[in-house]
Design a protein around this motif. Sequence first.
Motif, mmCIF file in Angstrom:
data_model
loop_
_atom_site.group_PDB
_atom_site.id
_atom_site.type_symbol
_atom_site.label_atom_id
_atom_site.label_comp_id
_atom_site.label_asym_id
_atom_site.label_seq_id
_atom_site.Cartn_x
_atom_site.Cartn_y
_atom_site.Cartn_z
ATOM 1 N N MET A 1 -1.942 5.558 10.188
ATOM 2 C CA MET A 1 -0.953 6.385 10.351
ATOM 3 C C MET A 1 -0.635 6.310 11.857
ATOM 4 S SD MET A 1 -0.931 10.650 9.667
ATOM 5 C CE MET A 1 -2.518 10.502 8.682
ATOM 6 N N ARG A 39 5.239 -0.821 9.360
ATOM 7 C CA ARG A 39 4.635 -0.411 8.073
ATOM 8 C C ARG A 39 3.578 0.682 8.517
ATOM 9 N NH1 ARG A 39 2.775 -5.750 5.200
ATOM 10 N NH2 ARG A 39 2.350 -6.009 7.435
ATOM 11 N N ASP A 40 3.255 0.761 9.673
ATOM 12 C CA ASP A 40 2.029 1.630 10.344
ATOM 13 C C ASP A 40 2.649 2.973 10.717
ATOM 14 O OD1 ASP A 40 0.279 -0.380 9.842
ATOM 15 O OD2 ASP A 40 0.152 -0.924 11.865
ATOM 16 N N THR A 42 4.453 6.363 10.527
ATOM 17 C CA THR A 42 4.503 7.220 9.729
ATOM 18 C C THR A 42 5.272 8.381 10.365
ATOM 19 O OG1 THR A 42 2.513 8.161 10.328
ATOM 20 C CG2 THR A 42 2.541 6.793 8.395
ATOM 21 N N TRP A 57 11.288 1.303 9.140
ATOM 22 C CA TRP A 57 10.011 2.131 8.990
ATOM 23 C C TRP A 57 9.690 2.360 7.403
ATOM 24 C CZ3 TRP A 57 9.290 0.842 13.690
ATOM 25 C CH2 TRP A 57 10.209 0.920 14.627
ATOM 26 N N SER A 59 6.960 3.314 5.926
ATOM 27 C CA SER A 59 6.234 4.275 5.686
ATOM 28 C C SER A 59 6.348 5.790 6.311
ATOM 29 C CB SER A 59 4.535 3.939 5.960
ATOM 30 O OG SER A 59 4.417 2.562 5.497
ATOM 31 N N LYS A 61 7.326 9.263 7.180
ATOM 32 C CA LYS A 61 7.261 10.520 6.282
ATOM 33 C C LYS A 61 8.108 11.620 7.093
ATOM 34 C CE LYS A 61 2.702 9.872 4.711
ATOM 35 N NZ LYS A 61 1.031 10.321 4.890
#
Length: 121
Positions: A1, A39-40, A42, A57, A59, A61
């Motif tokens: 994350m 991908r890391d 968040t 991005w 991943s 959130k």
Amino acid sequence: MAVLFRPSVPIDHRYWIPVMRDVLNPFDMRFYPDCGDPRDITYLIAWKLIPGDSTGWPSLKAVLALGAGINQFTDHPDFPKNAALIRMIEPGLSQGMIEYVTSWVLRFHRKHDQMKTLSDG
């Protein structure tokens, strides 16, 4: 994350990195353009979106808006579909906006631009 910090203007990261890493521990803080593996990422802390943010991005959130407003995000057709938008609310930000607007009103009211043109003359 990981949390990616991307300011709107170039800044000297030497001052930001230690403070943000300390305050946002245990998050993996990254500072644009040193993003590492996309991908890391968040969380994105930014002033506005740039091309590629909607897919760059996978991943992601949430996007944390650095500015007082969020129109630059809500009006953007490519805002990442699965990301939440978080608006910053902080008294210092409101005070700063009041000072900014007041300074521009005074600039025009006192005709600073005309004075500068005459003095450069």
